[in-house]
Design a protein around this motif. Structure first.
Motif, PDB file in Angstrom:
ATOM      1  N   THR A 464       0.859  -1.194   0.000  1.00  0.00           N
ATOM      2  CA  THR A 464       0.000   0.000   0.000  1.00  0.00           C
ATOM      3  C   THR A 464       0.886   1.231   0.000  1.00  0.00           C
ATOM      4  OG1 THR A 464      -0.149  -0.017   2.425  1.00  0.00           O
ATOM      5  CG2 THR A 464      -1.924  -1.090   1.209  1.00  0.00           C
ATOM      6  N   ASN A 465       0.491   2.211  -0.786  1.00  0.00           N
ATOM      7  CA  ASN A 465       1.149   3.513  -0.814  1.00  0.00           C
ATOM      8  C   ASN A 465       0.117   4.594  -0.521  1.00  0.00           C
ATOM      9  OD1 ASN A 465       3.536   2.289  -1.575  1.00  0.00           O
ATOM     10  ND2 ASN A 465       3.298   2.743  -3.761  1.00  0.00           N
ATOM     11  N   TYR A 466       0.415   5.439   0.438  1.00  0.00           N
ATOM     12  CA  TYR A 466      -0.451   6.573   0.763  1.00  0.00           C
ATOM     13  C   TYR A 466       0.243   7.876   0.374  1.00  0.00           C
ATOM     14  CZ  TYR A 466      -3.486   3.708   3.767  1.00  0.00           C
ATOM     15  OH  TYR A 466      -4.373   2.789   4.259  1.00  0.00           O
ATOM     16  N   LYS A 495      -4.817   6.394  -1.738  1.00  0.00           N
ATOM     17  CA  LYS A 495      -4.275   5.107  -1.326  1.00  0.00           C
ATOM     18  C   LYS A 495      -4.219   4.178  -2.532  1.00  0.00           C
ATOM     19  CE  LYS A 495      -5.419   1.042   1.509  1.00  0.00           C
ATOM     20  NZ  LYS A 495      -6.405   0.442   2.429  1.00  0.00           N
ATOM     21  N   ASP A 496      -3.024   3.765  -2.914  1.00  0.00           N
ATOM     22  CA  ASP A 496      -2.822   2.766  -3.966  1.00  0.00           C
ATOM     23  C   ASP A 496      -2.492   1.432  -3.310  1.00  0.00           C
ATOM     24  OD1 ASP A 496      -3.286   4.485  -6.072  1.00  0.00           O
ATOM     25  OD2 ASP A 496      -1.173   4.960  -6.386  1.00  0.00           O
ATOM     26  N   SER A 497      -3.098   0.366  -3.837  1.00  0.00           N
ATOM     27  CA  SER A 497      -2.891  -0.965  -3.268  1.00  0.00           C
ATOM     28  C   SER A 497      -2.586  -1.962  -4.358  1.00  0.00           C
ATOM     29  CB  SER A 497      -4.135  -1.430  -2.490  1.00  0.00           C
ATOM     30  OG  SER A 497      -4.478  -0.516  -1.476  1.00  0.00           O
ATOM     31  N   GLY A 498      -1.793  -2.956  -3.997  1.00  0.00           N
ATOM     32  CA  GLY A 498      -1.514  -4.065  -4.892  1.00  0.00           C
ATOM     33  C   GLY A 498      -1.540  -5.373  -4.129  1.00  0.00           C
ATOM     34  N   TYR A 499      -2.341  -6.309  -4.573  1.00  0.00           N
ATOM     35  CA  TYR A 499      -2.435  -7.600  -3.903  1.00  0.00           C
ATOM     36  C   TYR A 499      -2.961  -8.636  -4.892  1.00  0.00           C
ATOM     37  CZ  TYR A 499      -7.407  -6.490  -3.562  1.00  0.00           C
ATOM     38  OH  TYR A 499      -8.701  -6.162  -3.863  1.00  0.00           O
ATOM     39  N   THR A 500      -2.877  -9.876  -4.495  1.00  0.00           N
ATOM     40  CA  THR A 500      -3.452 -10.935  -5.303  1.00  0.00           C
ATOM     41  C   THR A 500      -4.198 -11.901  -4.400  1.00  0.00           C
ATOM     42  OG1 THR A 500      -2.993 -12.790  -6.794  1.00  0.00           O
ATOM     43  CG2 THR A 500      -1.295 -12.245  -5.182  1.00  0.00           C
ATOM     44  N   ALA A 501      -5.403 -12.279  -4.824  1.00  0.00           N
ATOM     45  CA  ALA A 501      -6.219 -13.207  -4.049  1.00  0.00           C
ATOM     46  C   ALA A 501      -6.163 -14.626  -4.608  1.00  0.00           C
ATOM     47  CB  ALA A 501      -7.666 -12.726  -4.023  1.00  0.00           C
ATOM     48  N   GLN A 502      -5.413 -14.829  -5.691  1.00  0.00           N
ATOM     49  CA  GLN A 502      -5.440 -16.130  -6.355  1.00  0.00           C
ATOM     50  C   GLN A 502      -4.701 -17.204  -5.570  1.00  0.00           C
ATOM     51  OE1 GLN A 502      -2.681 -14.410  -9.649  1.00  0.00           O
ATOM     52  NE2 GLN A 502      -2.503 -16.623  -9.823  1.00  0.00           N
ATOM     53  N   TYR A 503      -3.904 -16.787  -4.570  1.00  0.00           N
ATOM     54  CA  TYR A 503      -3.156 -17.783  -3.803  1.00  0.00           C
ATOM     55  C   TYR A 503      -3.830 -18.108  -2.486  1.00  0.00           C
ATOM     56  CZ  TYR A 503       0.351 -16.191  -7.138  1.00  0.00           C
ATOM     57  OH  TYR A 503       1.010 -15.832  -8.291  1.00  0.00           O
ATOM     58  N   TYR A 504      -5.078 -17.715  -2.337  1.00  0.00           N
ATOM     59  CA  TYR A 504      -5.800 -18.096  -1.123  1.00  0.00           C
ATOM     60  C   TYR A 504      -6.351 -19.508  -1.297  1.00  0.00           C
ATOM     61  CZ  TYR A 504      -8.882 -18.061   2.897  1.00  0.00           C
ATOM     62  OH  TYR A 504      -9.489 -18.374   4.089  1.00  0.00           O
ATOM     63  N   GLY A 505      -6.004 -20.386  -0.380  1.00  0.00           N
ATOM     64  CA  GLY A 505      -6.488 -21.762  -0.440  1.00  0.00           C
ATOM     65  C   GLY A 505      -5.759 -22.622  -1.448  1.00  0.00           C
ATOM     66  N   PHE A 506      -4.486 -22.267  -1.765  1.00  0.00           N
ATOM     67  CA  PHE A 506      -3.755 -23.091  -2.738  1.00  0.00           C
ATOM     68  C   PHE A 506      -3.335 -24.428  -2.129  1.00  0.00           C
ATOM     69  CE2 PHE A 506      -0.264 -21.058  -0.529  1.00  0.00           C
ATOM     70  CZ  PHE A 506       0.751 -22.001  -0.523  1.00  0.00           C
ATOM     71  N   SER A 507      -3.470 -24.540  -0.803  1.00  0.00           N
ATOM     72  CA  SER A 507      -3.171 -25.798  -0.130  1.00  0.00           C
ATOM     73  C   SER A 507      -4.003 -25.861   1.141  1.00  0.00           C
ATOM     74  CB  SER A 507      -1.679 -25.897   0.203  1.00  0.00           C
ATOM     75  OG  SER A 507      -1.385 -27.104   0.886  1.00  0.00           O
ATOM     76  N   SER A 508      -4.229 -27.069   1.651  1.00  0.00           N
ATOM     77  CA  SER A 508      -4.964 -27.227   2.903  1.00  0.00           C
ATOM     78  C   SER A 508      -4.536 -28.527   3.568  1.00  0.00           C
ATOM     79  CB  SER A 508      -6.476 -27.224   2.656  1.00  0.00           C
ATOM     80  OG  SER A 508      -6.848 -28.324   1.855  1.00  0.00           O
ATOM     81  N   ASP A 532       0.895  -6.403  -9.108  1.00  0.00           N
ATOM     82  CA  ASP A 532       0.658  -5.110  -9.735  1.00  0.00           C
ATOM     83  C   ASP A 532      -0.398  -4.335  -8.951  1.00  0.00           C
ATOM     84  OD1 ASP A 532       2.438  -5.695 -11.820  1.00  0.00           O
ATOM     85  OD2 ASP A 532       0.862  -6.733 -12.954  1.00  0.00           O
ATOM     86  N   LYS A 533      -0.532  -3.067  -9.292  1.00  0.00           N
ATOM     87  CA  LYS A 533      -1.550  -2.244  -8.644  1.00  0.00           C
ATOM     88  C   LYS A 533      -2.928  -2.775  -8.984  1.00  0.00           C
ATOM     89  CE  LYS A 533      -2.056   2.056 -10.008  1.00  0.00           C
ATOM     90  NZ  LYS A 533      -1.798   3.506 -10.116  1.00  0.00           N
ATOM     91  N   THR A 534      -3.753  -2.963  -7.935  1.00  0.00           N
ATOM     92  CA  THR A 534      -5.091  -3.504  -8.138  1.00  0.00           C
ATOM     93  C   THR A 534      -6.189  -2.467  -7.950  1.00  0.00           C
ATOM     94  OG1 THR A 534      -5.055  -4.245  -5.828  1.00  0.00           O
ATOM     95  CG2 THR A 534      -4.455  -5.860  -7.522  1.00  0.00           C
ATOM     96  N   ASN A 535      -5.969  -1.461  -7.095  1.00  0.00           N
ATOM     97  CA  ASN A 535      -7.014  -0.442  -6.921  1.00  0.00           C
ATOM     98  C   ASN A 535      -6.420   0.844  -6.343  1.00  0.00           C
ATOM     99  OD1 ASN A 535      -7.183  -0.682  -3.899  1.00  0.00           O
ATOM    100  ND2 ASN A 535      -7.902  -2.721  -4.431  1.00  0.00           N
ATOM    101  N   ARG A 536      -7.200   1.886  -6.469  1.00  0.00           N
ATOM    102  CA  ARG A 536      -6.835   3.206  -5.929  1.00  0.00           C
ATOM    103  C   ARG A 536      -8.054   3.796  -5.230  1.00  0.00           C
ATOM    104  NH1 ARG A 536      -3.915   7.779  -9.492  1.00  0.00           N
ATOM    105  NH2 ARG A 536      -2.119   6.570  -8.739  1.00  0.00           N
ATOM    106  N   LEU A 537      -7.836   4.344  -4.051  1.00  0.00           N
ATOM    107  CA  LEU A 537      -8.866   5.037  -3.293  1.00  0.00           C
ATOM    108  C   LEU A 537      -8.476   6.512  -3.194  1.00  0.00           C
ATOM    109  CD1 LEU A 537     -11.351   5.140  -1.357  1.00  0.00           C
ATOM    110  CD2 LEU A 537      -9.755   4.590   0.503  1.00  0.00           C
ATOM    111  N   GLN A 538      -9.378   7.399  -3.608  1.00  0.00           N
ATOM    112  CA  GLN A 538      -9.129   8.834  -3.548  1.00  0.00           C
ATOM    113  C   GLN A 538     -10.182   9.488  -2.645  1.00  0.00           C
ATOM    114  OE1 GLN A 538      -7.004  10.305  -7.501  1.00  0.00           O
ATOM    115  NE2 GLN A 538      -9.040   9.573  -7.949  1.00  0.00           N
ATOM    116  N   LEU A 539      -9.695  10.315  -1.687  1.00  0.00           N
ATOM    117  CA  LEU A 539     -10.584  10.921  -0.696  1.00  0.00           C
ATOM    118  C   LEU A 539     -10.314  12.428  -0.584  1.00  0.00           C
ATOM    119  CD1 LEU A 539     -10.261   8.248   2.160  1.00  0.00           C
ATOM    120  CD2 LEU A 539     -12.145   8.502   0.534  1.00  0.00           C
TER     121      LEU A 539
END
Length: 824
Positions: A464-466, A495-508, A532-539
């Motif tokens: 995250t970058n603010y 607020k700029d954010s970068g994350y990935t949700a594709q690795y949730y539950g890759f093993s159990s 990579d950057k996934t979203n931006r929040l501007q306030l």
């Protein structure tokens, strides 16, 4: 059409009117007591009394004396810190008693108002000795014209006399139309606090949900304030987006302030999940004092976590205009949970300039935090069809030894203010922060009362970058008999954010919370660690507030509003952007304080909060839809009384927050809609100060959390989940008269049971935790030395802490802490 609304409105208005009448009646009842106390105080200025104040630390002796003499003594903690006194024994007038206590300290006492005193360094060139008979010439700057001043400590030194309220500036607690508490650096040091989460636990309205020292805490420390979650919303010097969104170490703070209730007008909309509906937390940065400071602290935390902290402050230049304060900390090693460890490193630098018209500051810092075997970001999920199992032993490791949660962050903040005239000031601020984190951890879903569970592994690199900027003008003027304190403000946060949700539950794998199996680490070699950057929040926002003073400022009324725009932009894997939503809202405030007497005040407020809208979950017809910002509404009324050495606040509040619900379409499929509502009504009692040599801090909170609109009509009126009705805190300190320099401490925290579901069929039991400690002030090689011992959760109580829904967290295990502080 909702035909119930008028009835609820009438009932609420009746309750509100009754509360106001009761408060006024209470105030009138104690008014004669206030007058009586003032008369007694004036008479004792010339009378003699017998005192028995033991030799030892000067700050504690002064607090004990003020308590026995029944006077108000306020001073900066640094003025008397680590100084010693020979004590006081015998019959003295007030003046002679002060002289005896301060002998050889280089300090004198000044009477600023009848019965109210402060400390001042003796000016040897003027031949000043003892108690000043007349006030020296001073330059008075109104608090509204200088928001950089630090409020002095209250009797006992654990809290300050006031706090910073964003758009409203510095406010004494008796002039504040909200319930606030400002915890001092002295309290943080004496309690051996590590992060802001340790400090705010002193407040009965606050509970920690997820603690970053033991949990992966992917969203940072999470708090419940007045029964609502506050996450990723800790302010630094009143600015969002500067403090790390993982945790907030106390070494860079002179004060940690808690504002209870919604606060969109004061500081703007918080960027974190859950916003700051129930309240907000602000860290006031350290500044160099006029006295040179070189302080070294070494620390130990069970089981084998060692640390060192250096704090250096200097002022130089004409009139000590320039100041530099550096703090460096490093701690590493195993903590109280077997197989779990924490590494933390901090370097912060604060540079400030204070001139006649210009004041500027620069804060920069770097922070790392690395956890081994954390207990997962979401804690423990408990299956809906089973009874709640007993919590496991918090001293035993539940996570695999290959799990980790690592993060590093940097921040920078520049602030300046310039006095155009004696009444008008221009101000501005700009800064930002970067945080990069990586988590390889598990969410544990418990499936039966024997503790069997399914562990879902996730790998989650994120950043995250603010970036933030603000500017404005504030000033004071009068229109006839009415005074005004006006503030116009423009603010921007990105607020700029970068994350990935594709690795949730890759093993159990299968596990058990009472008997941990050993599982081999799954491979992450092919996974991308730099999303990579996934979203931006501007306030962006615009705000105005005016505090009107009437009846010689015995009555103040604050009016204001903030126009807030909220824009969310999503980015695809190819970098293309899509605006999820672009919405705006106006959040007003109406607040008042009336002071019928010098020592007490009645306040009330109506203020709205603003939080980012929900995202429709997977499995609904509108999955992924982002909803507009949600408004919350708060009504509050309270009374505060300052006995001179002891202050208490009694307040009643109501906060209503819309909630999202899965609404059935009648065909087995549901649509996510913002149609629910949770309403928390409560009463708070806060106390702080010193009585007969005993320093007290704490209070009690009672909350009625009600679902006014639930997912089913059958649940309407039920108790909202994840909120305890009763929370009780009481901390105390006592200086041993027969061992000069020795202080014993104790703190009790108690929380009642909580429901986990809307149907109110499943609960987790309440819990009570005891913390104890001792410290000893002495001299070593002619240097002031303080030794501290603390034991948290003395009796090793294992308990569940409620999070969200049926996700739970474990409480902190018994933890022993040692530290030694020496000044050079």
């Amino acid at each position: 059409m909702n035909i119930k609304q008028p009835a609820r409105t009438r009932a609420y208005m009746k309750q509100r009117t009754l509360a106001q009448l009761l408060t006024v009646t209470l105030g009138l009842a104690v008014l004669p007591l206030s007058a009586g106390l003032s008369l007694v105080m004036a008479a004792e200025n010339e009378a003699t009394r017998i005192y028995n104040i033991p030799a030892g630390a000067l700050d504690s002796a002064l607090a004990n004396f003020a308590s026995e003499a029944g006077v108000v003594l306020s001073f900066e903690a640094e003025q008397a810190k680590l100084l010693m006194t020979q004590g006081l024994k015998g019959s003295y007038t007030l003046k002679k008693a002060f002289e005896a206590l301060l002998q050889g300290s280089g300090l004198q006492v000044i009477e600023v108002h009848p019965g109210r005193f402060t400390l001042k360094k003796i000016d040897l060139t003027a031949g000043a000795t003892g108690v000043a008979d007349t006030l020296p010439e001073v330059k008075v700057i109104a608090q509204a014209d200088n928001q950089t001043d630090l409020m002095s400590a209250y009797a006992g030194g654990q809290v300050a006399r006031g706090s910073r309220l964003g758009l409203l500036g510095n406010k004494d607690v008796m002039d504040t139309p909200f319930n606030t508490t400002s915890y001092t650096a002295e309290l943080m040091e004496n309690q051996q606090a590590i992060t802001a989460a340790d400090v705010v636990l002193n407040d009965p309205s606050v509970r920690t949900v997820s603690y970053s020292l033991t949990n992966a805490a992917a969203g940072g420390d999470i708090f419940l304030i007045r029964g609502f979650q506050v996450q990723d919303s800790v302010l630094f010097d009143g600015i969002s987006g500067i403090a790390s969104n993982r945790s907030a170490p106390v070494e860079m703070a002179e004060r940690i302030e808690v504002l209870k209730g919604s606060s969109a007008l004061l500081n703007g909309m918080a960027p974190g999940a859950g916003g700051s509906v129930g309240g907000s937390i602000n860290m006031v940065p350290k500044r160099a004092g006029d006295k040179p400071l070189t302080r070294l602290t070494t620390s130990y935390m069970s089981n084998s976590n060692f640390g060192g902290h250096v704090d250096i402050g200097r002022r130089f230049g004409e009139d000590n205009a320039w100041g530099v304060r550096f703090n460096g900390l490093y701690r590493d090693g195993k903590n109280a949970t077997a197989g779990q460890s924490i590494e933390m490193g901090i370097a912060s630098l604060g540079i400030d300039y204070r001139g006649d018209h210009l004041r500027t500051s620069l804060d920069v810092g770097h922070q790392i935090m690395n956890n081994e075997a954390p207990q997962g970001a979401a804690g423990f999920g408990i299956a809906d069809n089973i009874s709640i199992p007993s919590p496991p032993n918090a001293k035993k490791r539940i996570a695999q030894n290959w799990e980790y949660a690592n993060s590093k962050s940097n921040y920078l903040l520049i602030k300046a203010e310039y006095d155009l005239t004696s009444n008008w000031t221009l101000y501005g601020a700009a800064g930002g922060s970067n945080t990069a984190s990586s988590y390889l951890s598990t969410d544990i879903n418990v499936v039966d009362t024997q503790g069997n569970a399914q562990a879902t592994v996730y790998y989650w690199p994120n950043w995250t970058n603010y970036r933030t900027a603000q500017g404005g003008i504030r000033g004071s003027f009068s229109t006839g008999a009415v005074s005004h304190q006006l503030n116009l403000n423009a603010n921007y946060l990105m607020k700029d954010s970068g994350y990935t949700a594709q690795y949730y539950g890759f093993s159990s794998f299968d596990t058990n919370i009472y008997n941990l199996p050993s599982i081999s680490r799954p491979s992450t070699a092919s996974m991308d660690s730099h999303p990579d950057k996934t979203n931006r929040l501007q306030l962006p926002s615009l705000a105005v507030a005016d505090t009107l003073g009437l009846l010689d400022d015995r009555l103040t009324v604050t009016l204001g509003g903030r126009y807030q725009r909220v824009e969310v932009i999503d980015y695809s894997s190819t970098g293309e952007s899509t605006t999820s939503y672009d919405s705006d809202a106006v959040t007003p405030v109406l607040a008042a304080v009336i002071k019928p007497g010098a020592n007490w005040s009645i306040y009330s407020n109506y203020i709205e909060g603003l939080t980012q809208g929900d995202t429709a979950p997977i499995g609904t017809t509108n999955a992924g839809k982002v909803f507009p910002p949600v408004k919350t509404k708060q009504h509050e009324i309270g009374v505060k009384y300052d006995f001179g050495y002891f202050t208490t606040t009694l307040s009643a509040f109501q906060i209503a927050k819309p909630n999202g619900l899965n609404v059935s379409n009648g065909d087995g499929i549901s649509t996510y809609q913002i149609v629910g509502e949770q309403r928390n009504r409560g009463v708070e009692l806060n106390i702080f100060g010193e009585i007969q040599g005993v320093r007290l801090l704490g209070g009690a909170t009672y909350i009625q959390p009600q679902l006014t609109h639930a997912s089913s009509d059958a649940y309407n009126g039920n108790t909202a989940p994840n909120v305890s009705r009763w929370q009780l805190n009481l901390g105390s300190e006592y200086d041993l008269s027969f061992v000069p320099g020795m202080t014993l401490t104790a703190r009790m925290m108690s929380t009642s049971a909580q429901y986990l579901d809307e149907a109110n069929t499943r609960t987790i039991p309440g819990w009570t935790r005891w913390d104890v400690g001792a410290r000893y002030k002495t001299m070593a090689a002619e240097r002031p030395l303080v030794l501290r011992l603390g034991i948290q959760n003395l009796f090793g109580r294992d308990y569940w802490s409620s999070g969200s829904g049926s996700w739970l967290y474990l409480g902190q295990p018994r933890t022993v802490m040692l530290s030694a502080t020496i000044d050079f």
